[in-house]
Design a protein around this motif. Structure first.
Motif, mmCIF file in Angstrom:
data_model
loop_
_atom_site.group_PDB
_atom_site.id
_atom_site.type_symbol
_atom_site.label_atom_id
_atom_site.label_comp_id
_atom_site.label_asym_id
_atom_site.label_seq_id
_atom_site.Cartn_x
_atom_site.Cartn_y
_atom_site.Cartn_z
ATOM 1 N N LEU A 192 0.846 -1.193 0.000
ATOM 2 C CA LEU A 192 0.000 0.000 0.000
ATOM 3 C C LEU A 192 0.877 1.237 0.000
ATOM 4 O O LEU A 192 1.778 1.379 0.833
ATOM 5 C CB LEU A 192 -0.884 -0.014 1.251
ATOM 6 C CG LEU A 192 -2.016 1.003 1.310
ATOM 7 C CD1 LEU A 192 -3.106 0.655 0.308
ATOM 8 C CD2 LEU A 192 -2.600 1.052 2.726
ATOM 9 N N ASP A 196 -2.596 5.122 -3.755
ATOM 10 C CA ASP A 196 -3.632 4.164 -3.363
ATOM 11 C C ASP A 196 -4.683 4.837 -2.481
ATOM 12 O O ASP A 196 -4.464 5.924 -1.932
ATOM 13 C CB ASP A 196 -3.019 2.975 -2.614
ATOM 14 C CG ASP A 196 -2.219 2.070 -3.534
ATOM 15 O OD1 ASP A 196 -2.492 2.061 -4.752
ATOM 16 O OD2 ASP A 196 -1.311 1.364 -3.030
ATOM 17 N N THR A 197 -5.810 4.156 -2.328
ATOM 18 C CA THR A 197 -6.904 4.678 -1.510
ATOM 19 C C THR A 197 -7.169 3.735 -0.346
ATOM 20 O O THR A 197 -7.307 2.521 -0.522
ATOM 21 C CB THR A 197 -8.194 4.834 -2.336
ATOM 22 O OG1 THR A 197 -7.945 5.747 -3.411
ATOM 23 C CG2 THR A 197 -9.333 5.368 -1.474
ATOM 24 N N LEU A 224 -1.372 8.433 0.497
ATOM 25 C CA LEU A 224 -2.652 7.764 0.274
ATOM 26 C C LEU A 224 -3.807 8.749 0.312
ATOM 27 O O LEU A 224 -3.720 9.816 0.928
ATOM 28 C CB LEU A 224 -2.899 6.704 1.360
ATOM 29 C CG LEU A 224 -1.812 5.670 1.625
ATOM 30 C CD1 LEU A 224 -2.189 4.844 2.850
ATOM 31 C CD2 LEU A 224 -1.629 4.769 0.416
ATOM 32 N N ASP A 251 -8.043 0.232 -1.793
ATOM 33 C CA ASP A 251 -7.048 -0.837 -1.896
ATOM 34 C C ASP A 251 -6.873 -1.583 -0.572
ATOM 35 O O ASP A 251 -6.226 -2.636 -0.537
ATOM 36 C CB ASP A 251 -5.710 -0.250 -2.333
ATOM 37 C CG ASP A 251 -5.813 0.441 -3.683
ATOM 38 O OD1 ASP A 251 -5.873 -0.274 -4.702
ATOM 39 O OD2 ASP A 251 -5.866 1.688 -3.709
ATOM 40 N N VAL A 276 -9.710 -7.110 -0.770
ATOM 41 C CA VAL A 276 -8.645 -6.236 -0.271
ATOM 42 C C VAL A 276 -8.377 -6.594 1.190
ATOM 43 O O VAL A 276 -9.259 -7.108 1.884
ATOM 44 C CB VAL A 276 -9.023 -4.746 -0.387
ATOM 45 C CG1 VAL A 276 -9.242 -4.359 -1.849
ATOM 46 C CG2 VAL A 276 -10.255 -4.423 0.463
#
Length: 428
Positions: A192, A196-197, A224, A251, A276
């Motif tokens: 991560l 990414d979220t 993020l 994610d 996820v």
């Protein structure tokens, strides 16, 4: 997990919070607890040990304000039974300072008014509190804890706004630090990172919002985006929240809520094809959920950050505790509430022993004995320093994973650690 992480210094600004909805109740109850000193007695015991409230020549009385009928009912029962087990074992071994330990237990059902009432009822009876579930509820009576009562409280809560009081001593890292550690784990194990979220499902109130502060900090450090979903403790179906997170293209997901909400998040995500990693704070898991429809999803994609070894660990205190608890409560399933409850009261027991040695079993004597504990080890894998009221007793976390074949349903993935992301964290 690797062991490259070295705990760094972290200074915090103590903060205070309250529940406006119950402020009047708290103020009204103040008059009731004003009798505590005259009702509790004072002076000293026949053995020359100084005593006041909650101590007689034969008994030390501790309070336990818990949730056995609300959203944390499963964990609350385990915490309380584990603490009763400790008291029974201690009494069988001769007690503390020649006195038996007794627990006065009140179930507040995770309700603000009931929590205040339970505190008011017991504050004139007990030497200290071995548990008080609910950060917000502890804060509601904080002025009385720090002021007229000056009673030591070990909350079963880890919100940072409980810091700053020499009478409120949490065992383990705060939710914000635990969440930063959890996200560091996601970055290390699942890549991560930048762009990414991260989804975050969190309870409204002190617990969830403190965890969210940690999430926002880690996200900023890692580049993020955070997709936030705020819920109430009474919300149990997370379908709408998971659909929203799926639409945001998350994610990974952090859950700062209760076990039922975490199970719903995992189950709904799996059903929707949202594969996820999901990680929860220490109170967001119960092994009973592995036997529900969400069980396969929890086993596949769920993780837990914890301030101590789980009850199923094969080392330290948990190994002996699990056997003793199973013998005492053969019809009850082991869960991490057992470890959390026993860990807290055994540390309080160390403070009581030190206060006895100093011949001062007053409330102030016990509070000062706790403050003097800088490397307290009770066999749950992490040493605790209670000397600084503005800091939690530890900044470390274990990362755990559900396992249906392990007592308590959780296995340890590696050594405890403090994320280097905490070095730049400043609590507002």
């Amino acid at each position: 997990m690797n062991d490259r992480r070295i705990p760094g210094p972290l200074r915090r600004r103590p903060a205070a919070a309250s529940l406006a909805a119950v402020a009047l109740v708290a103020l009204a109850a103040t008059a009731c607890s004003g009798k505590a000193e005259e009702e509790g007695g004072g002076g000293g015991g026949a053995d020359g040990v100084a005593t006041d409230i909650g101590v007689s020549d034969s008994t030390i009385t501790l309070g336990a304000l818990t949730d056995m009928t609300g959203p944390y009912a499963t964990l609350g029962a385990s915490v309380t039974q584990a603490q009763q087990l400790w008291a029974d074992q201690t009494n069988d071994a001769g007690g503390i300072c020649g006195r038996d330990v007794e627990l006065v237990v009140r179930d507040h059902g995770y309700d603000a008014e009931q929590a205040v009432s339970a505190y008011s009822e017991t504050s004139s009876q007990v030497l200290a509190y071995s548990q008080f579930i609910g950060s917000a509820y502890v804060n509601t009576v904080r002025e009385r804890i720090d002021g007229q009562d000056q009673v030591l409280v070990l909350p079963q809560a880890w919100s940072a706004d409980l810091l700053g009081s020499e009478y409120i001593q949490m065992v383990g890292s705060t939710y914000d630090l635990e969440t930063i550690n959890a996200i560091d784990f996601l970055a290390e194990e699942f890549g991560l990172g930048e762009g990414d979220t991260l989804g975050h499902v969190y309870f409204e109130g002190a617990y969830g919002e403190n965890a969210l502060a940690g999430s926002r900090h880690a996200a900023e450090e890692l580049g993020l985006s955070v997709a936030e979903q705020r819920i109430a403790p009474t919300d149990e179906d997370m379908t709408a929240q998971v659909r929203a997170l799926a639409g945001d293209g998350v994610d990974a997901i952090v859950v700062s809520a209760g076990p039922r909400q975490a199970a719903s998040v995992a189950g709904v995500a799996a059903a929707a094809g949202l594969e996820v990693p999901i990680i929860g704070n220490n109170s967001a898991f119960a092994p009973q959920l592995l036997d529900t429809g969400a069980g396969p999803a929890l086993l596949a994609n769920y993780y837990v950050a914890s301030p101590a070894l789980p009850i199923g660990a094969e080392e330290g205190t948990p190994a002996e505790l699990s056997a003793a608890y199973a013998e005492a409560y053969p019809d009850d399933q082991l869960d991490n509430g057992v470890a959390a409850g026993y860990s807290a009261i055994s540390l309080l027991g160390q403070a009581l022993e030190a206060a006895c040695e100093a011949e001062d079993l007053t409330r102030e004597g016990v509070a000062q004995a706790m403050l003097a504990m800088t490397e307290a080890d009770n066999g749950f894998g992490i040493a605790h320093d209670f000397s600084d009221p503005a800091a939690p007793s530890s900044t470390e976390s274990y990362i755990l994973r559900p396992d249906a074949d392990t007592p308590g349903g959780l296995t340890v993935l590696g050594d405890p650690f403090t994320s280097p992301l905490t070095d730049s964290y400043t609590r507002e």
